[in-house]
Write an enzyme that holds these catalytic residues in place. Structure first.
Site, PDB file in Angstrom:
ATOM      1  N   ASN A   6       0.882  -1.157   0.000  1.00  0.00           N
ATOM      2  CA  ASN A   6       0.000   0.000   0.000  1.00  0.00           C
ATOM      3  C   ASN A   6       0.924   1.212   0.000  1.00  0.00           C
ATOM      4  OD1 ASN A   6      -1.894   1.970   0.403  1.00  0.00           O
ATOM      5  ND2 ASN A   6      -2.827   1.022   2.196  1.00  0.00           N
ATOM      6  N   ARG A  64      -2.330  -2.032  -3.740  1.00  0.00           N
ATOM      7  CA  ARG A  64      -3.579  -1.315  -3.528  1.00  0.00           C
ATOM      8  C   ARG A  64      -3.518   0.005  -4.304  1.00  0.00           C
ATOM      9  NH1 ARG A  64      -5.809   1.967   1.550  1.00  0.00           N
ATOM     10  NH2 ARG A  64      -7.922   2.196   0.784  1.00  0.00           N
ATOM     11  N   HIS A 153     -13.117   2.637  -0.737  1.00  0.00           N
ATOM     12  CA  HIS A 153     -13.169   1.594   0.305  1.00  0.00           C
ATOM     13  C   HIS A 153     -13.750   0.276  -0.218  1.00  0.00           C
ATOM     14  CE1 HIS A 153     -13.182   4.741   3.807  1.00  0.00           C
ATOM     15  NE2 HIS A 153     -11.971   4.302   3.565  1.00  0.00           N
ATOM     16  N   ARG A 214     -11.688  15.102   7.491  1.00  0.00           N
ATOM     17  CA  ARG A 214     -12.459  15.535   6.314  1.00  0.00           C
ATOM     18  C   ARG A 214     -13.904  15.820   6.698  1.00  0.00           C
ATOM     19  NH1 ARG A 214     -11.154  10.435   2.692  1.00  0.00           N
ATOM     20  NH2 ARG A 214      -9.162  10.044   3.707  1.00  0.00           N
ATOM     21  N   GLU A 354      -7.960  -5.649   4.428  1.00  0.00           N
ATOM     22  CA  GLU A 354      -7.774  -5.317   3.020  1.00  0.00           C
ATOM     23  C   GLU A 354      -6.599  -6.070   2.405  1.00  0.00           C
ATOM     24  OE1 GLU A 354      -8.053  -1.298   4.504  1.00  0.00           O
ATOM     25  OE2 GLU A 354      -9.160  -0.714   2.714  1.00  0.00           O
TER      26      GLU A 354
END
Ligand code: ADP
Length: 367
Positions: A6, A64, A153, A214, A354
């Site tokens: 990642n 990823r 996601h 965010r 993940e």
């Protein structure tokens, strides 16, 4: 062994996954790439990963990638052409895709002889129904710039949906789920028969739920208003991406700290927590309506898996909708059902993984 990477602009997270033995394999993170005291570039960073593997070569490498645009709708074997196409998507994901491309190029140089597979966070949402994917703006402008809801996601949500079906011992094809991925970034997805039919992140990962830093949803007139008030476009961007959400509301973006301050009676932290959970509840109601019948609400990722307080507050008062959390089950651990036996809708906690999902995609190519 599958190596899962990642890669960001200044860090590479890695994990070695043995698909036959989920408990095995090492992991780590190389940070400060390009800084004075860190590795010079992604290639040098990967050399450190390589040493950590004690010289062993993986059978395949999974990468990823946040944004796959319209082109990448499933895991994809990487070659010069596909890497160039991912680089071409940079305008859609300027914060994410360049780091991924740097990691891919370094990894192909370091581990050249094995398959490299890219797995995309947008792919699971690529066949969102047009009613859910379309923004109500001028259609020519939208077509020219590729403006639509992409959703993110997806690697996590697809994995968690599959684990939820196993937990409930029901076929995924029969299930209507609302999956809440609540990490530093946060999103909610309605899953009908294993497909994403509605999701809260949109053209970028900024839309939807309140997140660590965010803002999530706000009035689309606000950025223009702030610019006319004297902020530059990049200052507005920084405000909404990095100085909003929990951090903007109370100065802390870590939910553990927010919860501790709330327990001490801190007003700003209490409002931040309440706004966070209020937004979740609104989406659960909206997506219940999208799905018609709801079988389970599923919590995952750092906050979703660990915060019993967020789960309780987000779903409070929904008994009339068949949603009721059992306090003792809520305080338990691991993958589990936390709803009351008499509630029509199951509420579940399902840990995401993940890297495991990416490794499985790579294994698919090796077979
Ligand atoms: P990322 O999106 O970076 O993968 P994670 O899924 O690891 O993030 O989630 C990080 C968030 O999880 C942080 O806000 C952290 O505060 C929260 N978190 C982790 N453990 C707990 C806990 N026990 N209680 C509440 N929040 C937690």
């Amino acid at each position: 062994m599958i190596l899962v990477l990642n890669s960001g602009s200044s860090s590479i997270k890695y994990r070695l996954v043995d698909p036959a033995d989920p408990g095995a394999g090492g992991k780590g993170v190389v940070e400060r790439i390009g800084e004075a005291d860190g590795p010079a570039d992604h290639t040098e960073a990967l050399r450190a990963v390589f040493e950590d593997l004690s010289g062993g070569t993986p059978d395949g490498v999974g990468h990823r990638v946040v944004h796959g645009g319209d082109r990448f709708v499933r895991p994809t074997l990487l070659d010069d052409d596909t890497v160039a196409a991912i680089r071409d998507l940079t305008p859609l994901a300027p914060l994410h895709n360049p780091g991924a491309v740097a990691g891919i190029e370094a990894a192909r140089a370091t581990f050249g002889d094995v398959p490299h597979v890219a797995v995309f966070d947008t792919a699971f949402h690529s066949d969102l129904p047009p009613v859910a994917a379309t923004y109500a703006i001028d259609r020519e402008v939208a077509a020219r710039h590729g403006i639509r809801r992409y959703g993110f996601h997806g690697i996590s949500v697809e994995y968690v949906a599959g684990r939820t079906a196993a937990l409930l011992d029901r076929p995924l094809a029969d299930l209507n789920l609302v999956v809440l991925h609540l990490g530093n970034g946060a999103s909610v997805t309605a899953v009908h028969g294993g497909r994403s039919v509605e999701t809260s992140m949109g053209f970028t990962p900024l839309e939807g739920l309140v997140m660590g830093t965010r803002c999530g949803d706000l009035d689309p007139a606000l950025p223009g208003f702030l610019e006319r008030a004297g902020l530059s476009p990049s200052e507005v961007d920084t405000l909404l991406q990095h100085r909003s959400g929990l951090a903007g509301l109370c100065g802390d973006n870590d939910m553990r700290t927010v919860e501790r301050r709330r327990a001490e009676g801190d007003e700003a932290a209490t409002l931040a927590f309440d706004v966070y959970c209020h937004r979740i509840r609104r989406y659960v109601g909206a997506y219940h309506a999208t799905l018609g019948r709801l079988d389970a609400v599923v919590f995952t990722a750092g906050i979703g898996e660990n915060s019993s307080a967020v789960r309780t507050a987000s779903l409070a008062g929904l008994e009339g909708w068949g949603i009721a959390v059992d306090p003792d089950r809520n305080d338990g651990r691991g993958a589990r059902v936390i709803s009351r036996d008499d509630a029509r809708v199951a509420v579940c906690v399902v840990p995401t993984d993940e890297e495991h999902a990416i490794a499985e995609a790579v294994t698919g190519f090796l077979a």
